[in-house]
Enzyme design. Structure first.
Site, short mmCIF file in Angstrom:
data_model
loop_
_atom_site.label_atom_id
_atom_site.label_comp_id
_atom_site.label_asym_id
_atom_site.label_seq_id
_atom_site.Cartn_x
_atom_site.Cartn_y
_atom_site.Cartn_z
N LYS A 43 -14.45 -8.17 32.90
CA LYS A 43 -13.41 -7.40 32.39
C LYS A 43 -14.08 -6.08 31.97
O LYS A 43 -15.01 -5.99 32.03
CB LYS A 43 -12.79 -8.05 31.08
N TYR A 271 -23.56 21.10 15.05
CA TYR A 271 -22.57 21.40 13.92
C TYR A 271 -22.89 21.13 12.82
O TYR A 271 -23.53 20.06 12.54
CB TYR A 271 -21.27 20.52 14.57
#
Length: 392
Positions: A43, A271
């Protein structure tokens, strides 16, 4: 200096190198630990490794079944000429099941409503649907709870009698297999045994009884029954680190330095300036970020591998890039950066990144973005060399 990608193609800024030989080794290793048939879970694009190359590899290595979540994933495998037995286990009640029934894809059934929808799809397809009834034994997620199990079993028996379905399997999923001694495993096994006995008493004769995932395959042999479902272990992550079985990590995530700069002590990085350099140092810019699967939550702790050393990611992980503090290493533009790999040389592993981010390796693998190139190393008979390449 390294190059990523192949000749004649746009060069990706990062690539995931998938060692199919490692995946084949893992399947053989896992299959050797059980007398049950092995279902390889593919999956989510085979946990980010590439569903068609992985599916072909695991089947050639001895897996008998494939497992996916959605109808779309299942039909993609059939469109890719994968003809092996295939189980699909997550769907709504009102979906059009006729195409998957016609494609001989086994479907999990979690409720009476799901079973009615699948039986209707089988009627349109003109062939019986092969189904696996799922009982919720304690995960409290998918599957029929104890109070609804008798109705589901009786309804399934009725649909069998008129040729709409064939109950091929009965199954469940464990909540605490990663801790084999956890008493919840014993409780779930008992509930599973009672549900199975009820189904058989009502006349169902499933060929496949299955409960074990990767961790249970390794640590709970009493759960193996007829089929075991191996997910993360196929890709080389030991499901029980305290009980390793010799799996080989299959993916290496790599990039390259695209810019360097020398900065002074006390320079703020990225940042918010969460990271300040402690001394004069060299910074290396690497073009991978959280859009590529490098988890933002790992910022402040994470490391990458450059020039034979682990170097700290400096400051916050951003969408497209990270900054690495390489100290006085003579790093140059074009140098290889291993975000994670097998760990053979000391480089960070996917388990390291999962720890730094407070998650599991599954999330790291499946988060690797579409703009990261994929390159495949083939299954080979000799010693693992890590140099060959195959296009699949």
């Amino acid at each position: 200096m390294i190059r990523l990608g192949g000749a004649g193609s746009l060069t990706p800024l990062a690539e995931a190198v998938v060692d199919l030989d490692a995946i084949a080794h893992n399947v053989r290793t896992l299959a050797g630990r059980t007398g049950a048939e092995l279902l390889a879970v593919v999956k989510a694009d085979a946990f980010g490794h590439g569903v068609l190359p992985v599916a072909r590899t695991v089947l050639a290595a001895g897996a008998r079944w494939l497992g996916v979540t959605s109808r779309a994933e299942a039909l993609t495998l059939r469109a890719g000429r994968i003809d092996a037995p295939l189980l699909c286990w997550l769907h709504g009640e009102d979906e059009d099941f006729a195409p998957v029934v016609a494609a001989r894809i086994d479907l999990s059934v979690a409720s009476a409503g799901h079973l009615r929808g699948i039986a209707a799809g089988a009627g349109r397809a003109g062939v019986p649907a092969d189904v696996h009834l799922k009982v919720d034994t304690g995960l409290s997620r998918n599957g029929a709870p104890d109070g609804e199990w008798p109705e589901l079993v009786r309804l399934a028996r009725g649909f069998e009698a008129v040729g709409r379905v064939r109950v091929r399997g009965v199954w469940s999923h464990l909540a605490a297999a990663e801790t084999p001694a956890d008493p919840r495993n014993t409780t779930q096994m008992r509930r599973f045994g009672r549900a199975l006995a009820w189904a058989r008493a009502q006349g169902l004769t499933p060929d496949l009884v299955h409960l074990a995932n990767s961790a249970a395959l390794v640590g709970l042999p009493q759960t193996h029954f007829d089929l075991v479902r191996a997910g993360i272990a196929v890709y080389g992550v030991e499901p029980l680190p305290e009980l390793p079985v010799g799996l080989r990590p299959a993916m290496t995530l790599r990039s390259r330095v695209i810019l360097t700069k020398r900065v002074a002590a006390g320079t703020g990085i990225s940042y918010g300036h969460d990271y300040l350099t402690a001394a004069p140092t060299t910074l290396a810019l690497v073009p991978v970020g959280y859009a590529d699967g490098v988890p933002r939550a790992a910022g402040g702790a994470a490391q990458v591998w450059i020039q034979g050393r682990r170097c700290r990611v400096a400051g916050r992980v951003t969408m497209d890039q990270i900054v690495v503090d390489v100290g006085d290493l003579p790093v140059r533009t074009g140098d290889e950066v291993l975000v994670f790999g097998p760990g053979d040389r000391g480089e960070p592993t996917v388990a390291d990144w999962a720890g730094w981010a407070g998650t599991n390796p599954h999330e790291i693998f499946t988060g690797i973005g579409a703009r990261v190139g994929r390159r495949y190393l083939p299954v080979r008979a000799g010693r693992h060399s890590g140099r060959e390449r195959v296009n699949v």
